[in-house]
Design a protein around this motif. Structure first.
Motif, short mmCIF file in Angstrom:
data_model
loop_
_atom_site.label_atom_id
_atom_site.label_comp_id
_atom_site.label_asym_id
_atom_site.label_seq_id
_atom_site.Cartn_x
_atom_site.Cartn_y
_atom_site.Cartn_z
N VAL A 107 1.03 -1.57 0.09
CA VAL A 107 -0.41 0.44 0.13
C VAL A 107 0.59 1.12 -0.09
O VAL A 107 1.80 1.36 0.94
N LEU A 108 0.45 1.99 -0.89
CA LEU A 108 1.53 3.32 -0.73
C LEU A 108 1.31 4.29 -0.12
O LEU A 108 -0.01 4.18 0.70
N SER A 109 1.81 4.95 0.42
CA SER A 109 1.58 5.67 1.15
C SER A 109 0.68 7.36 0.84
O SER A 109 -0.12 8.02 1.73
N ASN A 110 1.26 7.60 -0.39
CA ASN A 110 0.36 8.75 -1.34
C ASN A 110 -0.77 8.02 -1.81
O ASN A 110 -0.37 7.19 -2.38
N LEU A 111 -1.94 8.91 -1.73
CA LEU A 111 -3.02 8.95 -2.96
C LEU A 111 -2.37 9.61 -4.12
O LEU A 111 -1.68 10.11 -4.42
N ASP A 112 -3.03 9.49 -4.99
CA ASP A 112 -3.14 9.49 -5.82
C ASP A 112 -3.84 10.68 -6.78
O ASP A 112 -4.38 11.18 -5.63
N LEU A 119 -2.57 0.30 -4.32
CA LEU A 119 -2.09 -0.94 -3.62
C LEU A 119 -1.67 -1.56 -4.92
O LEU A 119 -1.76 -1.50 -5.97
N VAL A 120 -0.46 -1.89 -4.66
CA VAL A 120 0.73 -2.79 -5.68
C VAL A 120 0.93 -4.25 -4.96
O VAL A 120 1.11 -4.36 -3.84
N LEU A 121 0.94 -5.09 -6.22
CA LEU A 121 0.99 -6.18 -6.13
C LEU A 121 2.19 -6.94 -6.61
O LEU A 121 1.42 -6.31 -8.26
#
Length: 284
Positions: A107-112, A119-121
């Motif tokens: 889960v990235l700390s920053n929002l788009d 979320l990255v897998l």
């Protein structure tokens, strides 16, 4: 603004009004409309029916009462049909703990810039010796359940990025059609989430049916054609969306192989066999 909208920024409140058709004046009425439909499904145990919980489903379906109720019913139906999936659904569960450590999900700390959580897998990170695909799915479901408590994300949604680079055949062999169906139903079709329209509702389940039947999955530009019709067009020489994708993938792999070959040649060119010859000193 009602207490149910507390925690939303002014920008998100406006977005909910314009894009989701959320009206604070009729919010309680909208929720009750969905709640009144529960009696039509006595076969399902609706474990939560409070206002805040139902509101998630209304937001996920842009305040279409029927679609929101259908999603709510599917949510609990999925849990009933897969009871083992939700036993000990905690971060302390050994399988879930190992999956979370390997970034399922990351889960990235920053929002788009749309305010969505990213979320990255990395599929290649799956260590089959320590946890199963079901453990990965459980870890993702647990994470999503926690994040969807945030009303900002209920409105703005999520972005899910899956990197299949270096995903091996051995890993892929563990993914059966039934597992894929379980994942797609749990993440896409039966959950009050908005993934930024990466897939249309029901589109994921349709893909599983194609996989299960061993048929070619139509891409977006081929919607309306059967797998058989697409093959006929391709054999006739037409370049379809899917075949164009396969062609570009083949070009990418060929270019990568060329790059790797150049690197190998450069490494061989710098290799000095005299230096490594045993028992003979290097020539002056």
């Amino acid at each position: 603004m009602t207490h149910l909208q507390a925690g939303l920024s002014p920008e998100t409140l406006e977005k909910a009004k314009v894009e989701l058709k959320e009206n604070p004046d009729t919010l309680h009425q909208d929720i009750q409309e969905v709640r009144d439909m529960i009696i039509t499904r006595p076969d399902i145990g609706f474990l939560r029916t409070d206002d805040a919980f139902i509101l998630r489903f209304l937001r996920a379906r842009k305040f279409n009462h029927f679609e929101a109720f259908r999603l709510l019913a599917q949510y609990f139906e999925y849990r009933q049909q897969n009871l083992d999936m939700f036993k000990n659904l905690k971060a302390t569960d050994p399988g879930i703990k190992q999956a979370l450590k390997d970034g399922f999900p990351g889960v990235l700390s920053n929002l788009d810039h749309y305010g969505r959580r990213i979320l990255v897998l990395f599929a290649a990170n799956w260590d089959q010796s320590r946890y199963t695909f079901v453990d990965i799915l459980r870890a993702i479901l647990l994470s999503l359940e926690a994040m969807i408590e945030d009303p900002e994300l209920q409105v703005n949604g999520f972005v899910l990025i899956i990197d299949w680079s270096n995903f091996t055949f051995k890993q892929a062999s563990k993914l059966t059609p039934s597992m894929l169906r379980l994942a797609i139903e749990g993440l896409q079709d039966y959950r009050p989430l908005n993934y930024g329209h990466a897939l249309l509702p029901g589109e994921g389940a349709a893909m599983v049916e194609y996989v299960k039947a061993g048929k070619r999955i139509p891409r977006r530009g081929e919607i309306g054609l059967t797998s058989e019709e697409i093959v006929v067009f391709e054999q006739a020489g037409y370049v379809m969306s899917g075949s164009r994708h396969c062609h570009m993938e083949a070009v990418r792999l060929r270019m990568e192989n060329q790059i790797y070959s150049v690197d190998e040649k450069r490494a061989l060119a710098s290799f000095n066999p005299e230096k490594w010859r045993i028992g003979k000193p290097n020539k002056p």
